[in-house]
Design a protein around this motif. Structure first.
Motif, PDB file in Angstrom:
ATOM      1  N   ARG A 186     -15.172  69.648 -45.757  1.00  0.00           N
ATOM      2  CA  ARG A 186     -15.187  68.369 -45.066  1.00  0.00           C
ATOM      3  C   ARG A 186     -14.115  67.475 -45.696  1.00  0.00           C
ATOM      4  NH1 ARG A 186     -18.664  66.018 -41.478  1.00  0.00           N
ATOM      5  NH2 ARG A 186     -19.179  63.814 -41.663  1.00  0.00           N
ATOM      6  N   CYS A 187     -13.427  66.672 -44.882  1.00  0.00           N
ATOM      7  CA  CYS A 187     -12.328  65.868 -45.416  1.00  0.00           C
ATOM      8  C   CYS A 187     -12.148  64.599 -44.596  1.00  0.00           C
ATOM      9  CB  CYS A 187     -11.028  66.686 -45.412  1.00  0.00           C
ATOM     10  SG  CYS A 187     -10.401  67.057 -43.748  1.00  0.00           S
ATOM     11  N   VAL A 188     -11.316  63.716 -45.121  1.00  0.00           N
ATOM     12  CA  VAL A 188     -10.752  62.610 -44.344  1.00  0.00           C
ATOM     13  C   VAL A 188      -9.384  63.089 -43.888  1.00  0.00           C
ATOM     14  CG1 VAL A 188      -9.897  60.243 -44.366  1.00  0.00           C
ATOM     15  CG2 VAL A 188     -11.995  60.828 -45.627  1.00  0.00           C
ATOM     16  N   LEU A 189      -9.171  63.146 -42.592  1.00  0.00           N
ATOM     17  CA  LEU A 189      -7.958  63.725 -42.029  1.00  0.00           C
ATOM     18  C   LEU A 189      -7.032  62.604 -41.577  1.00  0.00           C
ATOM     19  CD1 LEU A 189      -6.760  66.502 -41.488  1.00  0.00           C
ATOM     20  CD2 LEU A 189      -7.991  66.546 -39.310  1.00  0.00           C
ATOM     21  N   VAL A 190      -5.801  62.603 -42.120  1.00  0.00           N
ATOM     22  CA  VAL A 190      -4.814  61.570 -41.821  1.00  0.00           C
ATOM     23  C   VAL A 190      -3.614  62.247 -41.162  1.00  0.00           C
ATOM     24  CG1 VAL A 190      -3.417  59.681 -42.735  1.00  0.00           C
ATOM     25  CG2 VAL A 190      -5.554  60.320 -43.894  1.00  0.00           C
ATOM     26  N   GLY A 191      -3.290  61.879 -39.929  1.00  0.00           N
ATOM     27  CA  GLY A 191      -2.188  62.516 -39.227  1.00  0.00           C
ATOM     28  C   GLY A 191      -1.224  61.505 -38.650  1.00  0.00           C
ATOM     29  N   HIS A 192       0.069  61.770 -38.836  1.00  0.00           N
ATOM     30  CA  HIS A 192       1.116  60.914 -38.272  1.00  0.00           C
ATOM     31  C   HIS A 192       1.715  61.568 -37.038  1.00  0.00           C
ATOM     32  CE1 HIS A 192       5.496  59.511 -38.283  1.00  0.00           C
ATOM     33  NE2 HIS A 192       4.778  58.516 -37.787  1.00  0.00           N
ATOM     34  N   SER A 193       1.779  60.834 -35.931  1.00  0.00           N
ATOM     35  CA  SER A 193       2.457  61.283 -34.721  1.00  0.00           C
ATOM     36  C   SER A 193       1.885  62.627 -34.247  1.00  0.00           C
ATOM     37  CB  SER A 193       3.966  61.358 -34.988  1.00  0.00           C
ATOM     38  OG  SER A 193       4.695  61.554 -33.794  1.00  0.00           O
ATOM     39  N   MET A 194       2.688  63.696 -34.251  1.00  0.00           N
ATOM     40  CA  MET A 194       2.161  65.009 -33.880  1.00  0.00           C
ATOM     41  C   MET A 194       1.027  65.415 -34.808  1.00  0.00           C
ATOM     42  SD  MET A 194       4.227  68.624 -33.445  1.00  0.00           S
ATOM     43  CE  MET A 194       4.368  68.910 -35.241  1.00  0.00           C
ATOM     44  N   GLY A 195       1.082  64.987 -36.075  1.00  0.00           N
ATOM     45  CA  GLY A 195      -0.011  65.256 -37.010  1.00  0.00           C
ATOM     46  C   GLY A 195      -1.312  64.638 -36.556  1.00  0.00           C
ATOM     47  N   GLY A 196      -1.224  63.481 -35.882  1.00  0.00           N
ATOM     48  CA  GLY A 196      -2.422  62.866 -35.320  1.00  0.00           C
ATOM     49  C   GLY A 196      -2.967  63.645 -34.141  1.00  0.00           C
ATOM     50  N   MET A 197      -2.078  64.269 -33.386  1.00  0.00           N
ATOM     51  CA  MET A 197      -2.534  65.147 -32.303  1.00  0.00           C
ATOM     52  C   MET A 197      -3.277  66.351 -32.876  1.00  0.00           C
ATOM     53  SD  MET A 197       0.876  65.092 -29.880  1.00  0.00           S
ATOM     54  CE  MET A 197       1.553  63.546 -29.260  1.00  0.00           C
ATOM     55  N   ILE A 198      -2.752  66.895 -33.966  1.00  0.00           N
ATOM     56  CA  ILE A 198      -3.420  68.001 -34.655  1.00  0.00           C
ATOM     57  C   ILE A 198      -4.791  67.550 -35.153  1.00  0.00           C
ATOM     58  CG2 ILE A 198      -3.301  69.524 -36.669  1.00  0.00           C
ATOM     59  CD1 ILE A 198      -0.204  69.370 -36.356  1.00  0.00           C
TER      60      ILE A 198
ATOM     61  N   ARG B 249     -16.067  69.169 -39.789  1.00  0.00           N
ATOM     62  CA  ARG B 249     -15.087  69.261 -40.874  1.00  0.00           C
ATOM     63  C   ARG B 249     -14.433  67.912 -41.187  1.00  0.00           C
ATOM     64  NH1 ARG B 249     -13.535  74.769 -41.477  1.00  0.00           N
ATOM     65  NH2 ARG B 249     -12.733  74.088 -43.511  1.00  0.00           N
ATOM     66  N   VAL B 250     -14.636  66.914 -40.324  1.00  0.00           N
ATOM     67  CA  VAL B 250     -13.900  65.648 -40.458  1.00  0.00           C
ATOM     68  C   VAL B 250     -14.882  64.489 -40.653  1.00  0.00           C
ATOM     69  CG1 VAL B 250     -12.124  64.168 -39.466  1.00  0.00           C
ATOM     70  CG2 VAL B 250     -12.168  66.611 -38.879  1.00  0.00           C
ATOM     71  N   GLU B 251     -14.869  63.904 -41.859  1.00  0.00           N
ATOM     72  CA  GLU B 251     -15.753  62.770 -42.139  1.00  0.00           C
ATOM     73  C   GLU B 251     -15.217  61.489 -41.527  1.00  0.00           C
ATOM     74  OE1 GLU B 251     -16.429  60.434 -46.121  1.00  0.00           O
ATOM     75  OE2 GLU B 251     -17.866  62.104 -46.031  1.00  0.00           O
ATOM     76  N   ARG B 252     -13.937  61.268 -41.685  1.00  0.00           N
ATOM     77  CA  ARG B 252     -13.231  60.138 -41.095  1.00  0.00           C
ATOM     78  C   ARG B 252     -11.851  60.611 -40.674  1.00  0.00           C
ATOM     79  NH1 ARG B 252     -14.961  54.835 -41.897  1.00  0.00           N
ATOM     80  NH2 ARG B 252     -17.010  54.735 -42.916  1.00  0.00           N
TER      81      ARG B 252
ATOM     82  N   ILE C 107      -5.417  52.466 -45.093  1.00  0.00           N
ATOM     83  CA  ILE C 107      -6.185  53.699 -45.304  1.00  0.00           C
ATOM     84  C   ILE C 107      -7.222  53.491 -46.402  1.00  0.00           C
ATOM     85  CG2 ILE C 107      -6.047  56.111 -46.032  1.00  0.00           C
ATOM     86  CD1 ILE C 107      -3.198  56.162 -44.839  1.00  0.00           C
ATOM     87  N   GLU C 108      -6.815  52.837 -47.480  1.00  0.00           N
ATOM     88  CA  GLU C 108      -7.719  52.567 -48.605  1.00  0.00           C
ATOM     89  C   GLU C 108      -8.949  51.800 -48.142  1.00  0.00           C
ATOM     90  OE1 GLU C 108      -9.070  52.753 -52.159  1.00  0.00           O
ATOM     91  OE2 GLU C 108      -6.931  52.606 -52.570  1.00  0.00           O
ATOM     92  N   ALA C 109      -8.738  50.724 -47.407  1.00  0.00           N
ATOM     93  CA  ALA C 109      -9.863  49.912 -46.945  1.00  0.00           C
ATOM     94  C   ALA C 109     -10.785  50.721 -46.037  1.00  0.00           C
ATOM     95  CB  ALA C 109      -9.340  48.682 -46.215  1.00  0.00           C
ATOM     96  N   PHE C 110     -10.194  51.558 -45.195  1.00  0.00           N
ATOM     97  CA  PHE C 110     -10.988  52.336 -44.243  1.00  0.00           C
ATOM     98  C   PHE C 110     -11.812  53.419 -44.942  1.00  0.00           C
ATOM     99  CE2 PHE C 110     -11.190  55.903 -41.124  1.00  0.00           C
ATOM    100  CZ  PHE C 110     -12.006  55.282 -40.179  1.00  0.00           C
ATOM    101  N   VAL C 111     -11.216  54.162 -45.852  1.00  0.00           N
ATOM    102  CA  VAL C 111     -11.957  55.252 -46.492  1.00  0.00           C
ATOM    103  C   VAL C 111     -12.991  54.739 -47.471  1.00  0.00           C
ATOM    104  CG1 VAL C 111     -10.043  56.873 -46.181  1.00  0.00           C
ATOM    105  CG2 VAL C 111     -10.243  55.617 -48.329  1.00  0.00           C
ATOM    106  N   ASN C 112     -12.851  53.505 -47.907  1.00  0.00           N
ATOM    107  CA  ASN C 112     -13.811  52.945 -48.853  1.00  0.00           C
ATOM    108  C   ASN C 112     -15.030  52.333 -48.172  1.00  0.00           C
ATOM    109  OD1 ASN C 112     -12.449  53.722 -51.161  1.00  0.00           O
ATOM    110  ND2 ASN C 112     -11.362  51.773 -51.368  1.00  0.00           N
ATOM    111  N   GLN C 113     -15.025  52.315 -46.841  1.00  0.00           N
ATOM    112  CA  GLN C 113     -16.209  51.864 -46.118  1.00  0.00           C
ATOM    113  C   GLN C 113     -17.331  52.871 -46.331  1.00  0.00           C
ATOM    114  OE1 GLN C 113     -15.186  51.305 -42.012  1.00  0.00           O
ATOM    115  NE2 GLN C 113     -13.537  49.874 -42.462  1.00  0.00           N
ATOM    116  N   SER C 114     -18.537  52.446 -46.101  1.00  0.00           N
ATOM    117  CA  SER C 114     -19.683  53.341 -46.266  1.00  0.00           C
ATOM    118  C   SER C 114     -19.534  54.541 -45.339  1.00  0.00           C
ATOM    119  CB  SER C 114     -20.991  52.613 -45.942  1.00  0.00           C
ATOM    120  OG  SER C 114     -21.172  51.531 -46.828  1.00  0.00           O
ATOM    121  N   SER C 115     -19.825  55.692 -45.852  1.00  0.00           N
ATOM    122  CA  SER C 115     -19.764  56.913 -45.061  1.00  0.00           C
ATOM    123  C   SER C 115     -20.817  56.878 -43.977  1.00  0.00           C
ATOM    124  CB  SER C 115     -19.956  58.157 -45.918  1.00  0.00           C
ATOM    125  OG  SER C 115     -18.958  58.243 -46.897  1.00  0.00           O
ATOM    126  N   PRO C 116     -20.524  57.497 -42.816  1.00  0.00           N
ATOM    127  CA  PRO C 116     -21.517  57.512 -41.742  1.00  0.00           C
ATOM    128  C   PRO C 116     -22.743  58.309 -42.158  1.00  0.00           C
ATOM    129  CG  PRO C 116     -19.687  59.021 -41.264  1.00  0.00           C
ATOM    130  CD  PRO C 116     -19.302  58.247 -42.493  1.00  0.00           C
TER     131      PRO C 116
END
Length: 261
Positions: free
Chosen positions: A89-101, A112-115, A251-260
């Motif tokens: 399980r991970c936090v997935l960060v994608g730019h442009s085509m990486g975001g499509m992935i 597999r994706v927490e955030r 990204i820091e502010a977002f990943v530091n929010q309480s996990s779902p």
């Protein structure tokens, strides 16, 4: 430089940071014609406190392999990397085509994706008929001119020209087959009608001056997401290098929010 063998290709990656902090890893996925170095600022920031992984996609950077035809195939490569690194399980960060992935993975393997963080990315490329014809015509010019034109316009007005030239040279090193095939793959990518299925909390960070994937298209996508946070930055399409500190802070502010739950 470590590499993993995935379906006949050696994929270069970096795996840094502590393993015992309790937080799920951050996984960074670059965009079209780019490489894992796009995330230098973010890796330097996060690797001191949590595990971070970034890779060169097939045919990009220091990774081998070609023949990939679709965004879905690149998503399979990413999942294979996660499996080999034993990341469930991970936090997935994608730019442009990486975001499509990233969206493809979130749809096919939501467990597999927490955030998820989508940087300058959309779910469907939609253009006017005139813009579509212009894009199609652009593929007919010499390869280096095609790359230079696309990379030049990815940056907001006023970005240092020497930096843009360096990114143009780097992008032009990507094999022509990979560049042109994945250009078509991005234009064919379309999950807009499915993003309502993505329950993963998602941050969308976009540049106001993005002409590659216009902000209006991102906002259309955001409306369909059940749980989306939107940030607009004073930049073009290349947010990881145009506004690295602001992107990292978001990204820091977002990943530091309480996990779902």
């Amino acid at each position: 430089m470590p590499q993993l063998e995935v379906d006949g290709a050696s994929l270069a990656y970096d795996d840094e940071g502590p393993r015992d902090g309790g937080a799920v890893p951050l996984v960074f996925v670059h965009g079209w014609t780019a490489n894992r170095r796009r995330w230098d600022h973010q890796i330097a920031h996060f690797s001191g406190r949590r595990r971070v992984i970034r890779l060169d996609l097939r045919g990009h950077g220091e990774s081998g392999g070609a023949g990939v035809r679709t965004v879905e195939e690149l998503a399979k490569d990413l999942l294979a990397v996660l499996d080999q690194l034993k990341i469930e399980r991970c936090v997935l960060v994608g730019h442009s085509m990486g975001g499509m992935i990233a969206q493809t993975v979130a749809l096919s393997h939501p467990d597999r994706v927490e955030r998820m963080v989508l940087v300058g990315s959309i779910a469907r490329m939609t253009f006017s008929r005139g813009r579509g014809l212009l894009m199609a015509a652009s593929t007919l010019v010499p390869f280096k001119l095609f790359v230079a034109t696309n990379i030049q316009r990815a940056f907001a007005p006023g970005h240092p020209k020497d930096e843009i030239r360096a990114y143009i040279r780097s992008s032009a090193d990507t094999p022509r087959e990979v560049v042109m095939t994945l250009y078509g793959a991005m234009r064919a990518f379309d999950v807009l009608d499915r993003v309502g299925e993505i329950r993963t909390p998602t941050l969308m960070v976009h540049g106001y001056y993005d002409v590659q994937l216009p902000v209006g298209q991102m906002l259309r996508m955001a409306k369909a997401y059940p749980d989306a946070t939107v940030r607009i930055l004073d930049a073009g399409h290349e947010l990881p290098v145009e506004k690295p500190a602001e992107l990292t802070a978001a990204i820091e502010a977002f990943v530091n929010q309480s996990s779902p739950s």
